[in-house]
Design a protein around this motif. Structure first.
Motif, short mmCIF file in Angstrom:
data_model
loop_
_atom_site.label_atom_id
_atom_site.label_comp_id
_atom_site.label_asym_id
_atom_site.label_seq_id
_atom_site.Cartn_x
_atom_site.Cartn_y
_atom_site.Cartn_z
N MET A 1 -61.74 56.98 -18.35
CA MET A 1 -60.48 58.07 -17.98
C MET A 1 -59.88 58.97 -18.50
N ASP A 2 -59.01 60.29 -18.05
CA ASP A 2 -58.56 61.37 -19.20
C ASP A 2 -57.09 60.80 -19.12
N GLU A 3 -56.49 60.28 -20.13
CA GLU A 3 -55.15 59.64 -19.86
C GLU A 3 -53.99 60.58 -19.74
N SER A 4 -54.44 61.58 -19.76
CA SER A 4 -53.27 62.29 -19.14
C SER A 4 -52.91 62.24 -18.04
N VAL A 5 -53.84 61.69 -16.92
CA VAL A 5 -53.65 60.62 -15.50
C VAL A 5 -52.69 59.54 -16.00
N ASN A 6 -52.43 58.86 -16.66
CA ASN A 6 -52.28 57.81 -16.83
C ASN A 6 -50.63 58.31 -17.75
N LYS A 7 -50.03 59.14 -17.98
CA LYS A 7 -48.89 59.79 -18.79
C LYS A 7 -48.33 59.99 -17.59
N GLU A 8 -46.68 59.32 -17.45
CA GLU A 8 -45.17 59.66 -16.65
C GLU A 8 -45.41 60.49 -16.62
N PHE A 9 -44.84 60.92 -15.54
CA PHE A 9 -44.81 62.40 -15.22
C PHE A 9 -43.69 63.45 -15.14
N ASP A 10 -43.65 64.37 -15.72
CA ASP A 10 -41.84 64.69 -16.52
C ASP A 10 -41.28 65.60 -15.01
N SER A 11 -40.32 65.43 -13.96
CA SER A 11 -40.33 66.19 -13.25
C SER A 11 -39.25 67.56 -13.52
N TRP A 12 -39.15 68.44 -14.53
CA TRP A 12 -38.37 69.03 -15.31
C TRP A 12 -38.35 69.73 -13.65
N LEU A 13 -38.82 70.39 -13.57
CA LEU A 13 -39.32 71.37 -12.12
C LEU A 13 -38.36 71.29 -10.82
N ARG A 14 -38.36 69.63 -10.47
CA ARG A 14 -37.62 68.70 -9.42
C ARG A 14 -36.21 69.25 -10.21
N ARG A 15 -36.25 68.77 -11.39
CA ARG A 15 -34.45 68.79 -12.33
C ARG A 15 -33.88 69.93 -12.18
N ARG A 16 -34.56 71.17 -12.40
CA ARG A 16 -33.95 72.66 -12.49
C ARG A 16 -33.85 72.97 -10.72
N LEU A 17 -34.69 72.59 -9.81
CA LEU A 17 -34.39 72.72 -8.41
C LEU A 17 -33.23 72.10 -7.67
N ALA A 18 -33.07 70.81 -8.35
CA ALA A 18 -31.55 70.19 -7.65
C ALA A 18 -30.68 70.98 -7.81
N ASP A 19 -30.51 71.20 -9.11
CA ASP A 19 -29.22 71.73 -10.32
C ASP A 19 -28.90 72.87 -9.48
N ASN A 20 -29.94 74.12 -9.27
CA ASN A 20 -29.97 74.98 -8.65
C ASN A 20 -28.91 74.82 -7.40
N VAL A 21 -30.57 74.43 -6.28
CA VAL A 21 -29.29 73.90 -5.17
C VAL A 21 -28.10 73.74 -4.83
N ARG A 22 -28.34 72.93 -5.58
CA ARG A 22 -26.37 72.29 -5.63
C ARG A 22 -25.31 72.65 -5.74
N ARG A 23 -25.82 73.88 -7.28
CA ARG A 23 -24.63 75.34 -7.88
C ARG A 23 -24.58 76.52 -6.99
N LEU A 24 -25.57 76.49 -5.85
CA LEU A 24 -25.80 76.92 -5.11
C LEU A 24 -24.89 76.77 -4.23
N ARG A 25 -25.17 75.78 -3.70
CA ARG A 25 -24.32 75.00 -2.20
C ARG A 25 -22.76 74.72 -2.21
N GLN A 26 -22.41 74.88 -3.92
CA GLN A 26 -21.49 74.29 -4.03
C GLN A 26 -20.45 75.73 -4.77
N GLU A 27 -21.40 76.85 -5.13
CA GLU A 27 -20.33 78.15 -5.29
C GLU A 27 -20.08 78.96 -3.82
#
Length: 78
Positions: free
Chosen positions: A1-27
């Motif tokens: 089995m491919d080891e990359s499948v077992n690695k923990e997923f990094d949700s950096w793009l969702r964090r970026r989205l979260a920060d942008n939604v919050r910032r724009l909503r608050q602005e």
């Protein structure tokens, strides 16, 4: 089995989205509940997005962008 499948997923793009939604909503001085209503979402959905708890669809990304009057790409921008 491919080891990359077992690695923990990094949700950096969702964090970026979260920060942008919050910032724009608050602005724009829109509450989470207000933004949810403008998008046709359940009242807690924006909170889940901003806390990186939701993995939204492209359709929902577009709804949020329209409600915030920005291009969808703005929500994913650094």
């Amino acid at each position: 089995m491919d080891e990359s499948v077992n690695k923990e997923f990094d949700s950096w793009l969702r964090r970026r989205l979260a920060d942008n939604v919050r910032r724009l909503r608050q602005e724009r001085e829109i509450s989470q509940e207000g933004l949810s209503a403008n998008c046709g979402f359940h009242r807690t959905y924006i909170s889940q997005i901003e806390r990186v708890r939701a993995n939204l669809t492209l359709d929902n990304l577009q709804r949020i962008a329209e409600a915030l009057q920005v291009e969808p790409s703005t929500l994913l921008a650094p």
